[in-house]
Design a protein around this motif. Structure first.
Motif, PDB file in Angstrom:
ATOM      1  N   GLN A 183      61.883 -35.269  -2.840  1.00  0.00           N
ATOM      2  CA  GLN A 183      62.668 -34.752  -3.955  1.00  0.00           C
ATOM      3  C   GLN A 183      64.151 -34.843  -3.611  1.00  0.00           C
ATOM      4  N   LYS A 184      64.996 -34.334  -4.465  1.00  0.00           N
ATOM      5  CA  LYS A 184      66.435 -34.423  -4.258  1.00  0.00           C
ATOM      6  C   LYS A 184      67.018 -33.043  -3.941  1.00  0.00           C
ATOM      7  N   PRO A 185      67.006 -32.631  -2.665  1.00  0.00           N
ATOM      8  CA  PRO A 185      67.623 -31.345  -2.358  1.00  0.00           C
ATOM      9  C   PRO A 185      69.113 -31.388  -2.675  1.00  0.00           C
ATOM     10  N   GLN A 186      69.609 -30.299  -3.227  1.00  0.00           N
ATOM     11  CA  GLN A 186      71.020 -30.218  -3.582  1.00  0.00           C
ATOM     12  C   GLN A 186      71.829 -29.493  -2.517  1.00  0.00           C
ATOM     13  N   GLY A 187      71.157 -28.922  -1.528  1.00  0.00           N
ATOM     14  CA  GLY A 187      71.848 -28.188  -0.476  1.00  0.00           C
ATOM     15  C   GLY A 187      70.909 -27.222   0.204  1.00  0.00           C
ATOM     16  N   LEU A 188      71.500 -26.181   0.791  1.00  0.00           N
ATOM     17  CA  LEU A 188      70.733 -25.182   1.530  1.00  0.00           C
ATOM     18  C   LEU A 188      70.640 -23.881   0.759  1.00  0.00           C
ATOM     19  N   HIS A 189      69.483 -23.255   0.824  1.00  0.00           N
ATOM     20  CA  HIS A 189      69.207 -21.950   0.213  1.00  0.00           C
ATOM     21  C   HIS A 189      69.113 -20.940   1.350  1.00  0.00           C
ATOM     22  N   VAL A 190      69.940 -19.901   1.321  1.00  0.00           N
ATOM     23  CA  VAL A 190      69.960 -18.870   2.358  1.00  0.00           C
ATOM     24  C   VAL A 190      69.597 -17.542   1.711  1.00  0.00           C
ATOM     25  N   THR A 191      68.535 -16.892   2.208  1.00  0.00           N
ATOM     26  CA  THR A 191      68.119 -15.589   1.692  1.00  0.00           C
ATOM     27  C   THR A 191      68.276 -14.538   2.781  1.00  0.00           C
TER      28      THR A 191
ATOM     29  N   THR B  88      67.918 -10.408   4.114  1.00  0.00           N
ATOM     30  CA  THR B  88      66.893  -9.369   3.978  1.00  0.00           C
ATOM     31  C   THR B  88      67.230  -8.339   2.916  1.00  0.00           C
ATOM     32  N   ASN B  89      68.494  -8.192   2.563  1.00  0.00           N
ATOM     33  CA  ASN B  89      68.850  -7.221   1.529  1.00  0.00           C
ATOM     34  C   ASN B  89      68.626  -7.764   0.123  1.00  0.00           C
ATOM     35  N   GLY B  90      68.127  -9.009  -0.001  1.00  0.00           N
ATOM     36  CA  GLY B  90      67.842  -9.595  -1.302  1.00  0.00           C
ATOM     37  C   GLY B  90      68.889 -10.568  -1.795  1.00  0.00           C
ATOM     38  N   LEU B  91      70.046 -10.629  -1.148  1.00  0.00           N
ATOM     39  CA  LEU B  91      71.072 -11.583  -1.538  1.00  0.00           C
ATOM     40  C   LEU B  91      70.601 -12.996  -1.218  1.00  0.00           C
ATOM     41  N   ALA B  92      70.757 -13.886  -2.167  1.00  0.00           N
ATOM     42  CA  ALA B  92      70.464 -15.301  -1.943  1.00  0.00           C
ATOM     43  C   ALA B  92      71.728 -16.096  -2.256  1.00  0.00           C
ATOM     44  N   VAL B  93      72.006 -17.080  -1.409  1.00  0.00           N
ATOM     45  CA  VAL B  93      73.176 -17.930  -1.576  1.00  0.00           C
ATOM     46  C   VAL B  93      72.706 -19.377  -1.618  1.00  0.00           C
ATOM     47  N   ARG B  94      73.183 -20.113  -2.591  1.00  0.00           N
ATOM     48  CA  ARG B  94      72.910 -21.537  -2.675  1.00  0.00           C
ATOM     49  C   ARG B  94      74.184 -22.256  -2.253  1.00  0.00           C
ATOM     50  N   ILE B  95      74.058 -23.117  -1.249  1.00  0.00           N
ATOM     51  CA  ILE B  95      75.186 -23.907  -0.781  1.00  0.00           C
ATOM     52  C   ILE B  95      74.951 -25.340  -1.250  1.00  0.00           C
ATOM     53  N   PHE B  96      75.641 -25.718  -2.318  1.00  0.00           N
ATOM     54  CA  PHE B  96      75.571 -27.087  -2.819  1.00  0.00           C
ATOM     55  C   PHE B  96      76.475 -27.931  -1.919  1.00  0.00           C
ATOM     56  N   CYS B  97      75.927 -29.031  -1.365  1.00  0.00           N
ATOM     57  CA  CYS B  97      76.732 -29.852  -0.464  1.00  0.00           C
ATOM     58  C   CYS B  97      76.097 -31.231  -0.313  1.00  0.00           C
ATOM     59  N   ASP B  98      76.890 -32.164   0.223  1.00  0.00           N
ATOM     60  CA  ASP B  98      76.395 -33.515   0.503  1.00  0.00           C
ATOM     61  C   ASP B  98      75.938 -33.656   1.955  1.00  0.00           C
ATOM     62  N   ASN B  99      76.506 -32.842   2.854  1.00  0.00           N
ATOM     63  CA  ASN B  99      76.236 -32.949   4.293  1.00  0.00           C
ATOM     64  C   ASN B  99      75.919 -31.587   4.875  1.00  0.00           C
ATOM     65  N   ALA B 100      74.918 -31.533   5.741  1.00  0.00           N
ATOM     66  CA  ALA B 100      74.586 -30.307   6.486  1.00  0.00           C
ATOM     67  C   ALA B 100      74.403 -30.729   7.951  1.00  0.00           C
ATOM     68  N   ALA B 101      75.204 -30.143   8.831  1.00  0.00           N
ATOM     69  CA  ALA B 101      75.167 -30.527  10.238  1.00  0.00           C
ATOM     70  C   ALA B 101      74.842 -29.325  11.094  1.00  0.00           C
ATOM     71  N   PHE B 102      73.936 -29.517  12.041  1.00  0.00           N
ATOM     72  CA  PHE B 102      73.545 -28.492  13.009  1.00  0.00           C
ATOM     73  C   PHE B 102      74.204 -28.845  14.332  1.00  0.00           C
ATOM     74  N   ALA B 103      74.709 -27.839  15.038  1.00  0.00           N
ATOM     75  CA  ALA B 103      75.313 -28.044  16.355  1.00  0.00           C
ATOM     76  C   ALA B 103      74.983 -26.853  17.242  1.00  0.00           C
ATOM     77  N   ALA B 104      75.019 -27.059  18.541  1.00  0.00           N
ATOM     78  CA  ALA B 104      74.751 -26.005  19.509  1.00  0.00           C
ATOM     79  C   ALA B 104      75.805 -26.020  20.600  1.00  0.00           C
TER      80      ALA B 104
END
Length: 157
Positions: free
Chosen positions: A130-138, A140-156
């Motif tokens: 499918q076509k993900p539009q970004g990341l969905h972050v939920t 524990t208090n019920g707040l959900a944030v949708r981050i619409f983006c073209d790039n998602a990078a993980f780093a450590a």
């Protein structure tokens, strides 16, 4: 341990014609990042340290710190981060919940597309076709944030 990595090497995207979301990681379930040969459980082994944007609003940063619940913590990086950029926009399900503590017991992170409601998101397998539009972050208090983006990078670190 050499945790620094070239953020954009190894970028993946879904099958041709599907996703425009480029990323250098995959999710193994929800909130468990598969990054190279490592599985990093952001829900159980890490605490959210920061969530915000840069001054221009062109990128969103989520940084996490290893917590006391991590299994084999000596094999995990002490800090990790997710950076979202490129045509970046944010959407919130309930602005009234922003003032509450956001990370009492962990968060859930996954992908979303135009067909997902505020209580649904895509698994890695679904994101491949499918076509993900970004990341969905939920939180524990019920707040959900949708981050619409073209790039998602993980780093450590």
């Amino acid at each position: 341990m050499g945790w620094k990595a070239d953020t954009w090497s190894g970028m993946v995207s879904a099958q041709e014609g599907a996703s425009s979301l480029r990323r250098n990681f995959e999710f193994d379930g929800f909130s468990v990042v598969r990054w190279g040969d490592r599985h990093i459980d952001l829900h159980n082994a890490y605490d959210l340290e920061t969530f915000g944007t840069d001054l221009t609003g062109s990128a969103v940063y989520l940084t996490f710190t290893l917590n006391e619940h991590a299994i084999e913590p000596d094999k995990l990086p002490p800090k990790v981060s997710l950076t979202c950029s490129g045509n970046m926009r944010l959407a919130f399900n309930d602005l009234g919940k922003i003032a509450a503590p956001l990370d009492d017991e962990g968060i859930e992170i996954a992908y979303f597309d135009e067909g997902c409601g505020w209580h649904s998101f895509l698994s890695e397998d679904m994101a491949q076709s499918q076509k993900p539009q970004g990341l969905h972050v939920t939180f524990t208090n019920g707040l959900a944030v949708r981050i619409f983006c073209d790039n998602a990078a993980f780093a450590a670190e």
